[in-house]
Design a protein around this motif. Structure first.
Motif, PDB file in Angstrom:
ATOM      1  N   GLU A 219     -49.270  15.870  68.646  1.00 38.79           N
ATOM      2  CA  GLU A 219     -48.632  16.029  70.312  1.00 38.79           C
ATOM      3  C   GLU A 219     -48.419  14.607  70.749  1.00 38.79           C
ATOM      4  N   ARG A 220     -47.553  15.811  72.144  1.00 38.79           N
ATOM      5  CA  ARG A 220     -46.961  14.916  73.232  1.00 38.79           C
ATOM      6  C   ARG A 220     -47.891  14.617  73.966  1.00 38.79           C
ATOM      7  N   TYR A 221     -47.400  13.344  75.011  1.00 37.99           N
ATOM      8  CA  TYR A 221     -48.298  12.970  76.730  1.00 37.99           C
ATOM      9  C   TYR A 221     -47.366  12.710  76.794  1.00 37.99           C
ATOM     10  N   LEU A 222     -47.642  13.792  78.727  1.00 35.07           N
ATOM     11  CA  LEU A 222     -46.612  13.880  79.737  1.00 35.07           C
ATOM     12  C   LEU A 222     -47.084  12.545  80.891  1.00 35.07           C
ATOM     13  N   ARG A 255     -42.201  18.340  92.890  1.00 35.35           N
ATOM     14  CA  ARG A 255     -42.521  18.804  91.168  1.00 35.35           C
ATOM     15  C   ARG A 255     -43.148  18.523  90.453  1.00 35.35           C
ATOM     16  N   ILE A 256     -44.544  18.675  90.630  1.00 35.70           N
ATOM     17  CA  ILE A 256     -45.324  18.033  89.463  1.00 35.70           C
ATOM     18  C   ILE A 256     -45.952  19.175  88.287  1.00 35.70           C
ATOM     19  N   PRO A 257     -45.903  19.648  87.247  1.00 36.47           N
ATOM     20  CA  PRO A 257     -46.071  19.778  86.484  1.00 36.47           C
ATOM     21  C   PRO A 257     -47.960  20.030  86.470  1.00 36.47           C
ATOM     22  N   ASN A 258     -47.657  21.587  86.179  1.00 36.30           N
ATOM     23  CA  ASN A 258     -49.701  22.693  85.987  1.00 36.30           C
ATOM     24  C   ASN A 258     -49.548  21.933  84.414  1.00 36.30           C
ATOM     25  N   LYS A 259     -49.688  20.937  84.127  1.00 37.80           N
ATOM     26  CA  LYS A 259     -50.393  20.496  83.486  1.00 37.80           C
ATOM     27  C   LYS A 259     -50.798  18.647  83.092  1.00 37.80           C
ATOM     28  N   LYS A 260     -51.562  18.542  82.310  1.00 38.86           N
ATOM     29  CA  LYS A 260     -52.485  17.154  82.555  1.00 38.86           C
ATOM     30  C   LYS A 260     -51.142  16.402  82.718  1.00 38.86           C
ATOM     31  N   ILE A 261     -50.865  15.030  83.668  1.00 34.94           N
ATOM     32  CA  ILE A 261     -50.158  14.258  82.872  1.00 34.94           C
ATOM     33  C   ILE A 261     -50.963  12.885  83.449  1.00 34.94           C
ATOM     34  N   ILE A 262     -49.460  11.871  83.348  1.00 37.44           N
ATOM     35  CA  ILE A 262     -50.346  10.681  83.429  1.00 37.44           C
ATOM     36  C   ILE A 262     -48.779   9.829  84.552  1.00 37.44           C
ATOM     37  N   VAL A 263     -49.410   8.978  85.212  1.00 38.35           N
ATOM     38  CA  VAL A 263     -48.393   9.055  86.652  1.00 38.35           C
ATOM     39  C   VAL A 263     -49.016   7.291  87.068  1.00 38.35           C
ATOM     40  N   ILE A 264     -47.655   5.966  86.632  1.00 39.87           N
ATOM     41  CA  ILE A 264     -47.518   5.075  86.677  1.00 39.87           C
ATOM     42  C   ILE A 264     -47.019   4.533  87.892  1.00 39.87           C
ATOM     43  N   PRO A 289     -53.402  16.136  93.161  1.00 40.75           N
ATOM     44  CA  PRO A 289     -53.800  16.795  92.038  1.00 40.75           C
ATOM     45  C   PRO A 289     -55.163  16.476  90.792  1.00 40.75           C
ATOM     46  N   SER A 290     -55.542  17.428  90.873  1.00 38.93           N
ATOM     47  CA  SER A 290     -56.915  17.206  89.978  1.00 38.93           C
ATOM     48  C   SER A 290     -55.845  17.142  88.409  1.00 38.93           C
ATOM     49  N   ASN A 291     -54.865  17.206  88.041  1.00 38.77           N
ATOM     50  CA  ASN A 291     -54.770  16.856  86.796  1.00 38.77           C
ATOM     51  C   ASN A 291     -53.795  15.867  86.381  1.00 38.77           C
ATOM     52  N   ILE A 292     -53.805  14.812  87.459  1.00 40.60           N
ATOM     53  CA  ILE A 292     -52.913  14.095  87.524  1.00 40.60           C
ATOM     54  C   ILE A 292     -54.018  12.232  87.142  1.00 40.60           C
ATOM     55  N   THR A 293     -53.860  11.898  85.760  1.00 42.67           N
ATOM     56  CA  THR A 293     -54.341  10.697  85.924  1.00 42.67           C
ATOM     57  C   THR A 293     -53.767   9.782  85.998  1.00 42.67           C
ATOM     58  N   LEU A 294     -53.773   8.783  87.462  1.00 42.77           N
ATOM     59  CA  LEU A 294     -53.238   7.934  87.908  1.00 42.77           C
ATOM     60  C   LEU A 294     -53.182   6.516  87.405  1.00 42.77           C
TER      61      LEU A 294
END
Length: 504
Positions: A219-222, A255-264, A289-294
């Motif tokens: 699996e890939r992680y964005l 341009r944040i995608p509509n999927k779970k993403i980790i932002v650093i 957005p709720s899909n972001i883990t910061l």
């Protein structure tokens, strides 16, 4: 008079050879400079007649070397006006002090003249060990400075550093030094010299990594890395805090995608005590957005009976709450002042309070997409140090602020040292640097995405996780000891074979 003029010219050439050797570590394309410089240095030591002269020549070369590779160490003293007066002393005194390592090495190399001339490979092994030991000692002495290592010349071409998954960065340093000494000893034998010059890079290029797991179906992680490029002079200006905060948010949501993403975000992106800012934490939950883990750098303050401790911290803000890691390895004269009563005037960062060293283990479990990611957090120059843990780890995240070093080669050297953590551990590296160089690196040390120095933007990529199960992570730096013993023993055997053949 002519003799004095000749000696002075030779010392100047030796000094500039040191500068070229140090400067060459910034690019694999400068390897010819490294070869020339080491050959001149070793030739000079070979010709010296006394230990005193060998020591002096080593100090001259060493001063040039550390000026060439670590000249950027003076830049933090040029940020704030009150430190300007210290800059000339730093740029002179630091290389002079560091040159002691080459002075001692040159003295010991001079003593190898006593080795039997028939034992040529043994002598090569001894000289290589002396030069490598100097590099090893300075990497650990007084907290250590494992930057500008000989191995770092290969770091930006991932095909040449796979061997670090077996022997680590120090193993590659030793092999590179051994190669340089071999070249010096065979420089007057053209046929053998050409073979020696090209065989080592050839072997490095085609050696596979020790991490063989198949990632095709993994699996890939964005992930998205934010590089805000905030000037160091402005970073701690309270009047500009909101402006910097809005910049971080804008780059995060663009341009944040509509999927779970980790932002650093980078080191101390939020110049507040985040553990005390409940309203800010709530605001981040609302605005992002709720899909972001910061992931972000910030400060943390903890009160105790004697007052409070301040930490440089790594925070993960997710739907499951807030997790943190406090920086363990602190930067001398930046985050703490050694011999504070005497040297307090050398503190380059704002404020008078020293940071405290963290006590928590550098391992954070993050639940993401119904799975667990085991992160090894790293802040600033912690990433240049090797780390070993029995914990499960499959992602290395480094947050840093290299704006201290401006448009110098410092950020490149910091990155060169950091890249080796990915290949040693067999896990991807995510690096968010305030002013650059931010990168996404796969588990083989290949830089997949990068954001250039002193630029604003973000990087985004789907990454596969690693497993932290390379040969090197299993045996550690014991592999370097075995490597040295094997090469030395091999050299002795070959020397003895040729010695007895001559007798026959």
């Amino acid at each position: 008079m002519l003799n004095k003029f000749k000696i002075r010219n030779e010392l100047l050439i030796l000094f500039f050879s040191g500068i070229l050797a140090g400067f060459s570590l910034y690019s694999i394309y400068l390897i010819p400079l490294l070869i020339f410089s080491y050959c001149y240095f070793l030739k000079k030591i070979e010709k010296t007649k006394t230990i005193k002269n060998a020591l002096f020549n080593g100090l001259i070369f060493g001063t040039g070397y550390f000026f060439g590779c670590l000249h950027w160490i003076v830049f933090p003293f040029l940020i704030y006006e009150k430190h300007f007066i210290l800059a000339p002393f730093i740029i002179i005194i630091f290389p002079l002090l560091m040159s002691i390592f080459y002075g001692v090495s040159a003295t010991l190399i001079h003593l190898t003249k006593r080795v039997n001339p028939d034992l040529k490979l043994l002598k090569i092994s001894l000289i290589s060990l002396i030069l490598f030991s100097s590099e090893w000692v300075r990497s650990f002495l007084f907290g250590g400075l494992p930057i500008s290592l000989t191995a770092h010349i290969w770091s930006f071409q991932h095909q040449f550093i796979s061997i670090a998954s077996y022997v680590g960065v120090f193993g590659l340093s030793y092999l590179t030094i051994y190669w340089l000494v071999l070249i010096f000893n065979f420089y007057n034998k053209k046929g053998r010299l050409v073979f020696i010059v090209f065989i080592f890079p050839f072997l490095l290029y085609f050696l596979p990594s020790s991490n063989y797991d198949n990632q095709k179906n993994q699996e890939r992680y964005l992930v998205r890395i934010i590089q805000p490029n905030i000037p160091q002079k402005e970073k701690w200006d309270r009047a500009l805090y909101q402006k910097h905060f809005e910049k971080l948010l804008s780059l995060t949501k663009e341009r944040i995608p509509n999927k779970k993403i980790i932002v650093i975000w980078p080191e101390v992106a939020l110049t507040v005590f985040l553990n005390e800012e409940k309203e800010l934490l709530e605001y981040l939950k609302e605005v992002l957005p709720s899909n972001i883990t910061l992931v972000t750098g910030s400060l943390r303050r903890e009160f105790n009976n004697s007052g409070y401790e301040v930490y440089n911290s790594f925070f993960i803000l997710s739907n499951d709450g807030v997790q943190y890691y406090d920086k363990i390895k602190l930067v001398p004269f930046g985050e703490f002042i050694p011999f504070k009563n005497i040297l307090d005037f050398l503190k380059v960062t704002p404020g008078s309070t020293d940071f405290a060293s963290g006590l928590k283990e550098n391992n954070i479990q993050l639940d993401f997409n119904s799975k667990s990611i085991f992160i090894e957090p790293s802040i600033c120059f912690e990433s240049i140090f090797q780390t070993f843990s029995f914990n499960k780890t499959n992602l290395f995240i480094n947050i840093t602020n290299d704006a201290w070093f401006g448009n110098t080669t410092g950020p490149s050297q910091h990155l060169a040292a950091t890249v080796f953590r990915s290949i040693e551990k067999g896990i991807p590296l995510i690096r968010s640097a305030n002013s650059g160089i931010s990168v996404i690196v796969n588990k083989h040390g290949k830089i997949l995405r990068s954001q250039g120095l002193n630029s604003t933007g973000y990087l985004e990529s789907n990454i596969r996780l690693g497993n932290n199960k390379t040969f090197f992570m299993k045996v550690g730096n014991a592999s370097v000891i075995f490597l040295i013993l094997i090469l030395t023993l091999f050299g002795i055997i070959v020397d003895l074979i040729f010695k007895y053949r001559k007798k026959d």
